[in-house]
Scaffold this motif. Structure first.
Motif, short mmCIF file in Angstrom:
data_model
loop_
_atom_site.label_atom_id
_atom_site.label_comp_id
_atom_site.label_asym_id
_atom_site.label_seq_id
_atom_site.Cartn_x
_atom_site.Cartn_y
_atom_site.Cartn_z
N ASP A 119 0.80 -1.22 0.00
CA ASP A 119 0.00 0.00 0.00
C ASP A 119 0.84 1.27 0.00
O ASP A 119 0.32 2.35 -0.29
CB ASP A 119 -0.96 0.00 1.20
CG ASP A 119 -0.24 -0.14 2.53
OD1 ASP A 119 0.94 -0.54 2.52
OD2 ASP A 119 -0.85 0.14 3.56
N LYS A 120 2.13 1.19 0.29
CA LYS A 120 2.96 2.39 0.33
C LYS A 120 4.05 2.38 -0.75
O LYS A 120 4.99 3.17 -0.68
CB LYS A 120 3.60 2.52 1.71
CG LYS A 120 2.58 2.74 2.83
CD LYS A 120 3.25 2.89 4.18
CE LYS A 120 2.20 3.10 5.28
NZ LYS A 120 2.82 3.21 6.62
N ILE A 121 3.89 1.50 -1.71
CA ILE A 121 4.88 1.41 -2.77
C ILE A 121 4.23 1.68 -4.12
O ILE A 121 3.23 1.06 -4.47
CB ILE A 121 5.55 0.01 -2.78
CG1 ILE A 121 6.37 -0.18 -1.50
CG2 ILE A 121 6.44 -0.16 -4.01
CD1 ILE A 121 7.08 -1.50 -1.42
N VAL A 122 4.78 2.63 -4.87
CA VAL A 122 4.27 2.96 -6.20
C VAL A 122 5.18 2.31 -7.23
O VAL A 122 6.39 2.53 -7.24
CB VAL A 122 4.23 4.48 -6.41
CG1 VAL A 122 3.72 4.79 -7.82
CG2 VAL A 122 3.36 5.14 -5.35
N LEU A 123 4.60 1.49 -8.10
CA LEU A 123 5.36 0.80 -9.14
C LEU A 123 5.13 1.44 -10.49
O LEU A 123 4.19 2.23 -10.68
CB LEU A 123 4.94 -0.67 -9.19
CG LEU A 123 5.06 -1.47 -7.88
CD1 LEU A 123 4.57 -2.89 -8.09
CD2 LEU A 123 6.49 -1.47 -7.36
N PHE A 165 -12.91 2.90 -12.26
CA PHE A 165 -12.01 3.09 -11.12
C PHE A 165 -10.79 3.86 -11.59
O PHE A 165 -10.17 3.51 -12.57
CB PHE A 165 -11.57 1.73 -10.56
CG PHE A 165 -10.71 1.83 -9.35
CD1 PHE A 165 -11.26 2.00 -8.11
CD2 PHE A 165 -9.33 1.77 -9.47
CE1 PHE A 165 -10.47 2.09 -6.98
CE2 PHE A 165 -8.52 1.87 -8.35
CZ PHE A 165 -9.09 2.03 -7.10
N THR A 166 -10.46 4.93 -10.90
CA THR A 166 -9.27 5.70 -11.26
C THR A 166 -8.44 5.94 -10.03
O THR A 166 -8.94 6.01 -8.91
CB THR A 166 -9.66 7.07 -11.85
OG1 THR A 166 -10.38 7.81 -10.88
CG2 THR A 166 -10.49 6.91 -13.11
N SER A 167 -7.14 6.06 -10.26
CA SER A 167 -6.23 6.35 -9.16
C SER A 167 -4.91 6.80 -9.73
O SER A 167 -4.48 6.30 -10.77
CB SER A 167 -6.02 5.12 -8.28
OG SER A 167 -4.99 5.36 -7.34
N GLU A 168 -4.26 7.72 -9.08
CA GLU A 168 -2.93 8.12 -9.51
C GLU A 168 -1.92 7.02 -9.18
O GLU A 168 -0.87 6.94 -9.78
CB GLU A 168 -2.52 9.42 -8.80
CG GLU A 168 -3.38 10.60 -9.22
CD GLU A 168 -2.96 11.86 -8.51
OE1 GLU A 168 -3.57 12.91 -8.77
OE2 GLU A 168 -2.01 11.80 -7.69
N ASN A 169 -2.28 6.19 -8.26
CA ASN A 169 -1.40 5.08 -7.87
C ASN A 169 -1.76 3.86 -8.71
O ASN A 169 -2.76 3.20 -8.48
CB ASN A 169 -1.58 4.77 -6.37
CG ASN A 169 -0.65 3.67 -5.90
OD1 ASN A 169 -0.15 2.89 -6.70
ND2 ASN A 169 -0.44 3.62 -4.60
#
Length: 456
Positions: A119-123, A165-169
Motif C-alpha cells: 500500500d505504500k509502494i508505487v510501481l 475506477f481511477t487512481s494516480e497510484n
C-alpha cells in the motif's frame, strides 16, 4: 488465581487459529517441535533468511488439517518480519473455490494479495498485467451481459464494467482489478471456466507479467526501504478437494504435480500448504521432481511409542490445556492448578492420550466436554468417556469393511503405503503420522483403539 470458566471455554474453541504476533494468543502457544519431528519452522526460516535470501525459493508444507499448520505458519510470518522480510500471508480459501481450483486461480490470488499488501509502494505502469486483466474482464463481462466491454480510453486505466475506477497510484488499480475478478469468479462455475479457458493458454505470459511488473519491481523497492525480500505464504491450499477434474485427473495431483512447475516459477520466496494425502499418492515421486525440496511435514504430537505413554509429548499437551485456563501462570504454577479443572490428573492425561496428539481434536474434545459437564468444575472422567464414545460413534459410521482391514494392518505394522485406501484413512484422520528424530511411524486414531473390529 481462580479459573475464569467462560474465558476458559472460549479459549478452547477448536476453530480459532493462534496468531503468535498477538500478545494474548502468544500466552497460549506451546512449542511442540521437540515431540513432533524437529524445528520445521526453523528450517524454513533458515533456508529463506540465510541460505537463499536473495534467490527465489519454494516450499511445500503439509500435515493433517487441524494439526497446527496455520499457527506455525503465522509464527514463521512473525519471525520473518523480525528478520526484515516483507511477508504476505493469506488463506487461499478466502479467494478460491476449493472444489474447483486451477493454476490460474492460484497465480491471480497471489498477485492480488501481493499488490494489495504494497500500500505504500508505487510501481511503474504494469502494461502487460493491465492488458491481461482487461482481456479477462472483457471475457467475463461478455459472459454476463452478452456484450464486450469497450477497451479503456485512458492508458493504464482498468475500467471494470460500470464500476469505473481511477487512481494516480497504478498499483492500486491493479490490486482492485485482481480483487474484482477473484470476487466475481469464486462463486460462479461458468465464470471460472471462462477465466481458465482465456488465461490457461497464457499462463506463461501471466507468470512473466507477475514477475517482471509486480514481484521484481516490488522487491527492488522493498530493498530500498531496508527490507531483505518478499515472502508469500499461501495457507489452506491443503484443503482443496480431491474430486477429479472433468478429464479425470484428481484435482490435488493436477495442481501440485501437473502444474507444480508453475507454482515454483514466482520470483520471490513462496510457501504453499499441500494436502497430506499427496504424500501417499502414486504420483508423489513425480511431485518431488517438480520442487527442489521435499514437502515439510508437521506430524502429530507423540503421545505413545511402542505401546507406552510418551511422557514428553503428554507433558506439553498438559501445558497446552492448562495454558488455556491459566495463561498468566508459568508451567509449574499451572500444574498445581489441575485439581481446579479436572477431577484427577489421570483424567487430563486421558484427554491428551486419546487425542492422538492432534491439537485441534484435543481442543474439540475439551470444548465439547466443558459444554456437557453440568457440574463444572471439576471436569469428570465419566463425562469425558461419554464424549469419547460419542466421537467414536460419529467416526465409525463412515468406516467400511475394507477400511477396517487397512486399519488393522496399520495397527500391527505401524506403516502405510501409497494405496488409495490409505489416502482415505489419512484424509479422514483415522490414521496419524508420528516422528521423533529419525524415527517415522503411523498409528490408528486412539479414539478407535477399543473398536471390536480391531481386536485380535
Amino acid at each position: 488465581m481462580t479459573i475464569d470458566l467462560r474465558k476458559f471455554f472460549q479459549a478452547t474453541n477448536p476453530s480459532k487459529t493462534l496468531v503468535v504476533a498477538n500478545p494474548e494468543d502468544r500466552k497460549y502457544y506451546i512449542d511442540f517441535s521437540s515431540v513432533r519431528g524437529g524445528e520445521i519452522i526453523e528450517e524454513l526460516k533458515y533456508n529463506i533468511t540465510f541460505l537463499s535470501p536473495d534467490d527465489p525459493t519454494c516450499f511445500l508444507f503439509t500435515g493433517h488439517i487441524g494439526c497446527g499448520k496455520s499457527t506455525e505458519l503465522l509464527r514463521l510470518n512473525k519471525e520473518l518480519e523480525e528478520e526484515g522480510f516483507h511477508v504476505v500471508y493469506f488463506e487461499s480459501s478466502e479467494d478460491l473455490e476449493m472444489e474447483d481450483v486451477d493454476i490460474v486461480d492460484v497465480l491471480l490470488a497471489i498477485a492480488y494479495r501481493v499488490s494489495q499488501s504494497l500500500d505504500k509502494i508505487v510501481l511503474e505502469e504494469p502494461s502487460k498485467l493491465n492488458k491481461l486483466l482487461q482481456g479477462v474482464w472483457n471475457v467475463l463481462n461478455s459472459e454476463v451481459t452478452g456484450l464486450r466491454v469497450k477497451p479503456p480510453e485512458v492508458p493504464g486505466l482498468l475500467k471494470l464494467g460500470d464500476l469505473g475506477f481511477t487512481s494516480e497510484n497504478q498499483k492500486l488499480t491493479i490490486a482492485f482489478g485482481f480483487g474484482e475478478i477473484i470476487t466475481r469468479v469464486k462463486n460462479d462455475e461458468n465464470l471460472r471456466e471462462k477465466l481458465n479457458q482465456h488465461l490457461g493458454p497464457k499462463k506463461t505470459e501471466l507468470l512473466e507479467a507477475i514477475n517482471k511488473e509486480l514481484l521484481e519491481p516490488a522487491i527492488a523497492k522493498l530493498k530500498l526501504q531496508g527490507k531483505k525480500g518478499l515472502v508469500v505464504i499461501v495457507d489452506n491450499l491443503d484443503r482443496i478437494d480431491s474430486r477429479p477434474k472433468p478429464w479425470g485427473r484428481p484435482q490435488q495431483e493436477y495442481l501440485f504435480v501437473d502444474q507444480g512447475e508453475s507454482l515454483t516459477k514466482l520470483n520471490c520466496h513462496v510457501v504453499y500448504t499441500m494436502p497430506l494425502a499427496l504424500k501417499f499418492s502414486n504420483e508423489y515421486g513425480n511431485l518431488t521432481q517438480r520442487f527442489s525440496e521435499e514437502p515439510k511435514v508437521l506430524p502429530m504430537v507423540v503421545v505413545q511409542q511402542d505401546g507406552s505413554d510418551y511422557e514428553p509429548g503428554i507433558a506439553l499437551l498438559r501445558q497446552m490445556v492448562l495454558a488455556r485456563a491459566f495463561p498468566d501462570l508459568d508451567e509449574k504454577q499451572r500444574l498445581e492448578k489441575i485439581s481446579e479443572i479436572f477431577d484427577s490428573p489421570k483424567t487430563l492425561d486421558q484427554l491428551c492420550r486419546v487425542s492422538g496428539g492432534h491439537v485441534r481434536d484435543l481442543l474439540r474434545l475439551l470444548n465439547t466436554w466443558i459444554q456437557k459437564e453440568r457440574k463444572f468444575p471439576p471436569l469428570s472422567r465419566q463425562t469425558l468417556e461419554d464424549v469419547i464414545r460419542s466421537r467414536f460413534n460419529e467416526m465409525t459410521i463412515t468406516i467400511y469393511d475394507d477400511d477396517w482391514e487397512l486399519l488393522r494392518k496399520v495397527k500391527q505394522q505401524k506403516k502405510v503405503s501409497g494405496d488409495q485406501g490409505y489416502q482415505k484413512l489419512i484424509r479422514s484422520r483415522l490414521v496419524f503420522e508420528y516422528r521423533i528424530s529419525n524415527l517415522l511411524w503411523f498409528d490408528i486414531n486412539p479414539i478407535l483403539a477399543d473398536a471390536k473390529e480391531l481386536q485380535p
